[in-house]
Design an enzyme around this catalytic site. Structure first.
Site, PDB file in Angstrom:
ATOM      1  N   TYR A 111    -156.198 -35.377 -16.038  1.00  0.00           N
ATOM      2  CA  TYR A 111    -155.096 -36.357 -16.016  1.00  0.00           C
ATOM      3  C   TYR A 111    -155.287 -37.439 -17.080  1.00  0.00           C
ATOM      4  O   TYR A 111    -154.300 -37.974 -17.588  1.00  0.00           O
ATOM      5  CB  TYR A 111    -154.910 -36.954 -14.618  1.00  0.00           C
ATOM      6  CG  TYR A 111    -154.240 -35.962 -13.699  1.00  0.00           C
ATOM      7  CD1 TYR A 111    -152.875 -35.698 -13.809  1.00  0.00           C
ATOM      8  CD2 TYR A 111    -154.965 -35.242 -12.760  1.00  0.00           C
ATOM      9  CE1 TYR A 111    -152.268 -34.757 -13.009  1.00  0.00           C
ATOM     10  CE2 TYR A 111    -154.361 -34.295 -11.947  1.00  0.00           C
ATOM     11  CZ  TYR A 111    -153.006 -34.059 -12.074  1.00  0.00           C
ATOM     12  OH  TYR A 111    -152.393 -33.122 -11.287  1.00  0.00           O
ATOM     13  N   ASN A 140    -141.203 -35.121 -13.039  1.00  0.00           N
ATOM     14  CA  ASN A 140    -142.141 -35.417 -14.124  1.00  0.00           C
ATOM     15  C   ASN A 140    -142.994 -36.628 -13.804  1.00  0.00           C
ATOM     16  O   ASN A 140    -142.560 -37.568 -13.137  1.00  0.00           O
ATOM     17  CB  ASN A 140    -141.391 -35.639 -15.436  1.00  0.00           C
ATOM     18  CG  ASN A 140    -140.732 -34.359 -15.918  1.00  0.00           C
ATOM     19  OD1 ASN A 140    -141.043 -33.293 -15.398  1.00  0.00           O
ATOM     20  ND2 ASN A 140    -139.846 -34.462 -16.876  1.00  0.00           N
ATOM     21  N   HIS A 180    -143.084 -36.702  -7.819  1.00  0.00           N
ATOM     22  CA  HIS A 180    -144.476 -36.249  -7.855  1.00  0.00           C
ATOM     23  C   HIS A 180    -145.443 -37.290  -8.401  1.00  0.00           C
ATOM     24  O   HIS A 180    -146.536 -36.959  -8.830  1.00  0.00           O
ATOM     25  CB  HIS A 180    -144.570 -34.943  -8.663  1.00  0.00           C
ATOM     26  CG  HIS A 180    -143.831 -33.801  -8.016  1.00  0.00           C
ATOM     27  ND1 HIS A 180    -143.425 -32.679  -8.686  1.00  0.00           N
ATOM     28  CD2 HIS A 180    -143.413 -33.627  -6.734  1.00  0.00           C
ATOM     29  CE1 HIS A 180    -142.790 -31.872  -7.853  1.00  0.00           C
ATOM     30  NE2 HIS A 180    -142.764 -32.416  -6.663  1.00  0.00           N
TER      31      HIS A 180
HETATM   32  P1  NAD Z   1    -141.809 -25.820 -14.782  1.00  0.00           P
HETATM   33  O1  NAD Z   1    -142.892 -25.858 -15.819  1.00  0.00           O
HETATM   34  O2  NAD Z   1    -142.025 -25.030 -13.553  1.00  0.00           O
HETATM   35  O3  NAD Z   1    -140.457 -25.278 -15.442  1.00  0.00           O
HETATM   36  C1  NAD Z   1    -140.015 -25.758 -16.673  1.00  0.00           C
HETATM   37  C2  NAD Z   1    -138.579 -25.340 -16.880  1.00  0.00           C
HETATM   38  O4  NAD Z   1    -138.139 -25.976 -18.074  1.00  0.00           O
HETATM   39  C3  NAD Z   1    -138.397 -23.829 -17.076  1.00  0.00           C
HETATM   40  O5  NAD Z   1    -137.282 -23.385 -16.309  1.00  0.00           O
HETATM   41  C4  NAD Z   1    -138.104 -23.705 -18.587  1.00  0.00           C
HETATM   42  O6  NAD Z   1    -137.228 -22.629 -18.889  1.00  0.00           O
HETATM   43  C5  NAD Z   1    -137.439 -25.045 -18.869  1.00  0.00           C
HETATM   44  N1  NAD Z   1    -137.511 -25.479 -20.253  1.00  0.00           N
HETATM   45  C6  NAD Z   1    -138.464 -25.229 -21.191  1.00  0.00           C
HETATM   46  N2  NAD Z   1    -138.162 -25.839 -22.361  1.00  0.00           N
HETATM   47  C7  NAD Z   1    -137.009 -26.517 -22.137  1.00  0.00           C
HETATM   48  C8  NAD Z   1    -136.190 -27.370 -22.939  1.00  0.00           C
HETATM   49  N3  NAD Z   1    -136.505 -27.643 -24.206  1.00  0.00           N
HETATM   50  N4  NAD Z   1    -135.076 -27.893 -22.379  1.00  0.00           N
HETATM   51  C9  NAD Z   1    -134.735 -27.622 -21.089  1.00  0.00           C
HETATM   52  N5  NAD Z   1    -135.461 -26.830 -20.294  1.00  0.00           N
HETATM   53  C10 NAD Z   1    -136.595 -26.285 -20.799  1.00  0.00           C
HETATM   54  O7  NAD Z   1    -141.473 -27.313 -14.470  1.00  0.00           O
HETATM   55  P2  NAD Z   1    -141.043 -28.000 -13.115  1.00  0.00           P
HETATM   56  O8  NAD Z   1    -139.977 -27.192 -12.453  1.00  0.00           O
HETATM   57  O9  NAD Z   1    -140.797 -29.413 -13.473  1.00  0.00           O
HETATM   58  O10 NAD Z   1    -142.325 -27.939 -12.176  1.00  0.00           O
HETATM   59  C11 NAD Z   1    -143.561 -28.244 -12.759  1.00  0.00           C
HETATM   60  C12 NAD Z   1    -144.426 -29.263 -12.053  1.00  0.00           C
HETATM   61  O11 NAD Z   1    -145.414 -29.645 -13.031  1.00  0.00           O
HETATM   62  C13 NAD Z   1    -143.737 -30.545 -11.670  1.00  0.00           C
HETATM   63  O12 NAD Z   1    -144.111 -30.798 -10.370  1.00  0.00           O
HETATM   64  C14 NAD Z   1    -144.325 -31.635 -12.565  1.00  0.00           C
HETATM   65  O13 NAD Z   1    -144.837 -32.697 -11.792  1.00  0.00           O
HETATM   66  C15 NAD Z   1    -145.488 -31.015 -13.297  1.00  0.00           C
HETATM   67  N6  NAD Z   1    -145.427 -31.197 -14.784  1.00  0.00           N
HETATM   68  C16 NAD Z   1    -144.942 -32.371 -15.295  1.00  0.00           C
HETATM   69  C17 NAD Z   1    -144.844 -32.550 -16.672  1.00  0.00           C
HETATM   70  C18 NAD Z   1    -144.294 -33.866 -17.204  1.00  0.00           C
HETATM   71  O14 NAD Z   1    -144.391 -34.884 -16.514  1.00  0.00           O
HETATM   72  N7  NAD Z   1    -143.685 -33.905 -18.382  1.00  0.00           N
HETATM   73  C19 NAD Z   1    -145.238 -31.522 -17.543  1.00  0.00           C
HETATM   74  C20 NAD Z   1    -145.755 -30.330 -16.975  1.00  0.00           C
HETATM   75  C21 NAD Z   1    -145.827 -30.181 -15.594  1.00  0.00           C
END
Ligand code: NAD
Length: 230
Positions: free
Chosen positions: A53, A87, A104
């Site tokens: 993290y 996110n 989250h």
């Molecule tokens: P996920 O990784 O499961 O799914 C990501 C989705 O985003 C997919 O459906 C993919 O097709 C889509 N995607 C990829 N590139 C894209 C773009 N440019 N524009 C639009 N869509 C796009 O993510 P989730 O459903 O948010 O679940 C993941 C878990 O992981 C969450 O609980 C989150 O807390 C955590 N996470 C957070 C971050 C962050 O804070 N930025 C990053 C990674 C994971």
């Protein structure tokens, strides 16, 4: 003003340079998610979890909101907007969104490992082994891990029930209970789903699938909404 609710996931931040994890085959930056995002992983190797993290926090601190985040923030001129995000970065806030619910948790917060109500703002600082809460227990990231309760889910469900317009963006809809929020949206409300790799959605009334990245898809939707509902 119409109520516009957004459910966002990792994909909305992908074009800001923060990788999603489904796109990497279920690994989060090379780690099995249960290793770095579960109470069991924390028990087994707290140092690895803190280091993971700390790296995510540094990466998020270096990232800037993209045009997708900005398009959502601009909708506040015409709509009563709430963003419900999975996110843990704060790019929606940086873009100017003023009502953001973090289902989250947030990278910029630490919390006591024995009292979930003891939360500390740490900004971009690391959490290290030996950093303690006021009650003397190790600090951990204020992140909701797999298998933990999602304290904000009831509030998020109530808000989803009030949506006149609901936008789903950048989420695989694979993580529950966040994925169930779409089921609270009233039958007559308009739903948009923006994703270059469409998640599975049960047959829904009044839905528009926008097969695009967040930046282009959300800009398109913002123009359409401002023209049609103003
Ligand atoms: P996920 O990784 O499961 O799914 C990501 C989705 O985003 C997919 O459906 C993919 O097709 C889509 N995607 C990829 N590139 C894209 C773009 N440019 N524009 C639009 N869509 C796009 O993510 P989730 O459903 O948010 O679940 C993941 C878990 O992981 C969450 O609980 C989150 O807390 C955590 N996470 C957070 C971050 C962050 O804070 N930025 C990053 C990674 C994971």
């Amino acid at each position: 003003m119409l109520k516009l609710v957004v459910l966002s996931g990792a994909g909305v931040s992908a074009e800001s340079g923060i990788p999603t994890f489904r796109d990497a085959g279920g690994l989060w930056e090379g780690h099995d998610v249960m290793e770095v995002a579960s109470p069991q992983g924390w028990q087994k190797n707290p140092e690895l979890v803190l280091d993971f993290y700390n790296k995510r926090r540094a990466a998020a601190a270096a990232a800037k909101p993209n045009e997708g985040h900005l398009a959502l923030a601009s909708l506040e001129e015409d709509f009563d907007v709430t963003v419900i995000t999975q996110n843990i970065d704060n790019l929606h806030e940086q873009a100017g969104s003023s009502n953001v619910i973090h289902l989250h948790g947030l990278l910029s917060q630490a919390r006591s490992s024995i009292d979930e109500n003891m939360i500390y703002d740490i900004g971009t600082k690391d959490i290290n082994l030996g950093d303690l809460c006021k009650k003397g227990s190790q600090l951990r990231p204020n992140i909701v891990w797999f298998g933990e309760m999602v304290p904000m889910i009831e509030k998020a469900a109530k808000i989803s029930e009030q949506a006149d317009i609901f936008i789903v963006v950048g989420t695989s809809l694979a993580v529950y209970p966040a994925a169930s929020l779409i089921d609270y949206v009233p039958y007559t409300s308009k739903i948009y789903v923006v994703d270059p790799n469409m998640p599975y959605i049960k047959d829904k009334h009044n839905i528009k699938l926008v097969n695009a990245k967040a930046t282009t898809g959300l800009k398109e939707i913002a123009v359409e909404l401002k023209a049609n509902y103003h």
